[in-house]
Design an enzyme around this catalytic site. Structure first.
Site, PDB file in Angstrom:
ATOM      1  N   SER A 141       0.859  -1.190   0.000  1.00  0.00           N
ATOM      2  CA  SER A 141       0.000   0.000   0.000  1.00  0.00           C
ATOM      3  C   SER A 141       0.890   1.233   0.000  1.00  0.00           C
ATOM      4  O   SER A 141       2.061   1.158   0.411  1.00  0.00           O
ATOM      5  CB  SER A 141      -0.845  -0.011   1.278  1.00  0.00           C
ATOM      6  OG  SER A 141      -1.483   1.234   1.477  1.00  0.00           O
ATOM      7  N   TYR A 154      -1.125  -1.088  10.734  1.00  0.00           N
ATOM      8  CA  TYR A 154      -1.322  -1.384   9.300  1.00  0.00           C
ATOM      9  C   TYR A 154      -0.133  -0.868   8.497  1.00  0.00           C
ATOM     10  O   TYR A 154       0.461  -1.600   7.706  1.00  0.00           O
ATOM     11  CB  TYR A 154      -2.622  -0.734   8.826  1.00  0.00           C
ATOM     12  CG  TYR A 154      -2.932  -0.949   7.358  1.00  0.00           C
ATOM     13  CD1 TYR A 154      -3.483  -2.142   6.914  1.00  0.00           C
ATOM     14  CD2 TYR A 154      -2.703   0.064   6.418  1.00  0.00           C
ATOM     15  CE1 TYR A 154      -3.787  -2.338   5.559  1.00  0.00           C
ATOM     16  CE2 TYR A 154      -2.999  -0.121   5.067  1.00  0.00           C
ATOM     17  CZ  TYR A 154      -3.547  -1.324   4.645  1.00  0.00           C
ATOM     18  OH  TYR A 154      -3.839  -1.508   3.306  1.00  0.00           O
TER      19      TYR A 154
HETATM   20  N1  NAP Z   1      -8.780  -0.813  -1.070  1.00  0.00           N
HETATM   21  C1  NAP Z   1      -7.785   0.021  -0.844  1.00  0.00           C
HETATM   22  O1  NAP Z   1      -7.974   1.243  -0.789  1.00  0.00           O
HETATM   23  C2  NAP Z   1      -6.389  -0.519  -0.678  1.00  0.00           C
HETATM   24  C3  NAP Z   1      -5.319   0.380  -0.802  1.00  0.00           C
HETATM   25  C4  NAP Z   1      -4.031  -0.077  -0.644  1.00  0.00           C
HETATM   26  C5  NAP Z   1      -3.797  -1.407  -0.369  1.00  0.00           C
HETATM   27  N2  NAP Z   1      -4.844  -2.269  -0.243  1.00  0.00           N
HETATM   28  C6  NAP Z   1      -4.543  -3.668   0.075  1.00  0.00           C
HETATM   29  O2  NAP Z   1      -5.039  -4.473  -0.971  1.00  0.00           O
HETATM   30  C7  NAP Z   1      -5.315  -5.779  -0.457  1.00  0.00           C
HETATM   31  C8  NAP Z   1      -6.684  -6.198  -0.945  1.00  0.00           C
HETATM   32  O3  NAP Z   1      -7.647  -5.322  -0.400  1.00  0.00           O
HETATM   33  P1  NAP Z   1      -9.010  -4.982  -1.145  1.00  0.00           P
HETATM   34  O4  NAP Z   1      -9.053  -3.525  -1.313  1.00  0.00           O
HETATM   35  O5  NAP Z   1      -9.191  -5.851  -2.316  1.00  0.00           O
HETATM   36  O6  NAP Z   1     -10.032  -5.338   0.022  1.00  0.00           O
HETATM   37  P2  NAP Z   1     -11.243  -6.370   0.116  1.00  0.00           P
HETATM   38  O7  NAP Z   1     -12.117  -6.254  -1.069  1.00  0.00           O
HETATM   39  O8  NAP Z   1     -11.815  -6.179   1.471  1.00  0.00           O
HETATM   40  O9  NAP Z   1     -10.508  -7.796   0.042  1.00  0.00           O
HETATM   41  C9  NAP Z   1      -9.788  -8.317   1.120  1.00  0.00           C
HETATM   42  C10 NAP Z   1      -9.533  -9.784   0.858  1.00  0.00           C
HETATM   43  O10 NAP Z   1      -8.762 -10.327   1.936  1.00  0.00           O
HETATM   44  C11 NAP Z   1      -9.385 -11.529   2.391  1.00  0.00           C
HETATM   45  N3  NAP Z   1      -9.107 -11.742   3.804  1.00  0.00           N
HETATM   46  C12 NAP Z   1      -9.340 -10.883   4.843  1.00  0.00           C
HETATM   47  N4  NAP Z   1      -9.003 -11.458   6.008  1.00  0.00           N
HETATM   48  C13 NAP Z   1      -8.522 -12.708   5.690  1.00  0.00           C
HETATM   49  C14 NAP Z   1      -8.003 -13.783   6.459  1.00  0.00           C
HETATM   50  N5  NAP Z   1      -7.900 -13.718   7.799  1.00  0.00           N
HETATM   51  N6  NAP Z   1      -7.615 -14.906   5.821  1.00  0.00           N
HETATM   52  C15 NAP Z   1      -7.717 -15.002   4.470  1.00  0.00           C
HETATM   53  N7  NAP Z   1      -8.184 -14.021   3.692  1.00  0.00           N
HETATM   54  C16 NAP Z   1      -8.584 -12.884   4.300  1.00  0.00           C
HETATM   55  C17 NAP Z   1     -10.876 -11.295   2.145  1.00  0.00           C
HETATM   56  O11 NAP Z   1     -11.561 -12.515   1.990  1.00  0.00           O
HETATM   57  P3  NAP Z   1     -12.468 -13.237   3.101  1.00  0.00           P
HETATM   58  O12 NAP Z   1     -13.155 -12.173   3.897  1.00  0.00           O
HETATM   59  O13 NAP Z   1     -13.377 -14.085   2.270  1.00  0.00           O
HETATM   60  O14 NAP Z   1     -11.493 -14.051   3.896  1.00  0.00           O
HETATM   61  C18 NAP Z   1     -10.829 -10.587   0.776  1.00  0.00           C
HETATM   62  O15 NAP Z   1     -10.723 -11.542  -0.252  1.00  0.00           O
HETATM   63  C19 NAP Z   1      -5.180  -5.692   1.044  1.00  0.00           C
HETATM   64  O16 NAP Z   1      -3.950  -6.260   1.436  1.00  0.00           O
HETATM   65  C20 NAP Z   1      -5.203  -4.204   1.329  1.00  0.00           C
HETATM   66  O17 NAP Z   1      -4.479  -3.878   2.493  1.00  0.00           O
HETATM   67  C21 NAP Z   1      -6.132  -1.853  -0.385  1.00  0.00           C
END
Ligand code: NAP
Length: 261
Positions: A141, A154
């Site tokens: 991130s 985080y």
């Molecule tokens: N969205 C943003 O603004 C943003 C910005 C920078 C970085 N990121 C990073 O991008 C990555 C993906 O995020 P996203 O935006 O796609 O969010 P998201 O739509 O909430 O997806 C998060 C994913 O992580 C899985 N997950 C959460 N807890 C878990 C656990 N304990 N074990 C296994 N899987 C788990 C969830 O699946 P289940 O709930 O089905 O387990 C889901 O598939 C993350 O690492 C986040 O920190 C996001």
């Protein structure tokens, strides 16, 4: 360094594949002919996506648990697959003052964002190096670039993933394997609701990009053998330059103002 050409027995293991960026990376890899191993906790979502993609398997796992990570590696092996691509994307964030947040959530966050990717990299990277083919994509991130008050654990965990990725990228350069760290700014996914990350609303609209764009830019960067990519193009990248290069004290005080509720 291209992403290895898929074979009949290879797979791309994608964590966090049940929604958002992980789902889009799984779709993009499947579109390039990859068998994908979809990993997350919500089985129903994974099943639906696997059915849609066709050439896919699922492993339901809470990746904060070491035993579940071992079971994931065993499941890939039992399926007779070789992990040529690993995408570490599963994540959530704690957006609270550190002194008020729940200790178990902070530790869960650290396990998911730092320990799990390190564990999975360590399981599959040696084989990649031996075969001289492999790609690892770690989704960190822009939060990794500086300390973030009210989101401290985080940002620290994402920094861990960034530094680990950069160092290992250098170690394996020339060995047929690439490690790319993807550092997105705000992306509209379920993340904001799941993590109560309202602060992101304060960031300029032009910095928001789609999960599809993140996936596209991540794969392009991996194909170039890039160490780091900030998805969204040069304007978004420029927006986050101060986060990377401003004096730490300055970045910290700006971040404190931005992150305060
Ligand atoms: N969205 C943003 O603004 C943003 C910005 C920078 C970085 N990121 C990073 O991008 C990555 C993906 O995020 P996203 O935006 O796609 O969010 P998201 O739509 O909430 O997806 C998060 C994913 O992580 C899985 N997950 C959460 N807890 C878990 C656990 N304990 N074990 C296994 N899987 C788990 C969830 O699946 P289940 O709930 O089905 O387990 C889901 O598939 C993350 O690492 C986040 O920190 C996001």
């Amino acid at each position: 360094m291209p992403i290895p050409v898929p074979t009949d027995s290879s797979t791309a293991v994608v964590t966090g594949a049940s929604s958002g960026i992980g789902e889009q990376l799984a779709r993009a890899l499947a579109a390039r002919g990859y068998h994908v191993t979809l990993v997350a906790r919500r089985a129903e979502r994974l099943e639906r996506l696997a059915e849609e993609l066709g050439n896919a398997g699922i492993v339901t796992a809470d990746l904060t648990e070491p035993a579940k990570r071992a079971a994931l590696a065993a499941a890939v092996e039992e399926a007779g697959r070789t992990a040529d691509v690993l995408v570490n994307c599963a994540g959530f964030g704690v957006y609270q003052p550190f002194y008020e947040s729940a200790r178990f959530r902070e530790l869960e966050q650290l396990r998911l964002l730092a320990e799990a990717p390190m564990d999975l990299m360590h399981r599959w990277l040696p084989g990649m190096v031996e075969r001289r083919r492999g790609a690892i994509i770690n989704v960190s991130s822009t939060s990794a670039f500086q300390a973030l008050p009210f989101n401290a654990g985080y940002a620290a965990a994402k920094s861990h993933l960034l530094l680990l990725s950069e160092a290992v990228h250098a170690e394996v350069s020339g060995l047929g394997v690439t490690v790319t760290c993807v550092c997105p700014g705000p992306v509209a996914t379920e993340f904001q609701a799941a993590s109560e990350a309202e602060f992101a609303e304060k960031l300029p609209k032009f910095t928001w990009i789609s999960a599809e764009r993140v996936a596209q830019d991540a794969l392009r960067a991996t194909e170039r053998g890039a160490r780091l990519v900030i998805p969204g193009g040069p304007v978004v990248e420029a927006m986050f330059l101060p986060n990377r290069y401003a004096p730490r004290g300055v970045a910290l005080s700006v971040a404190k103002r931005l992150m305060a509720k």
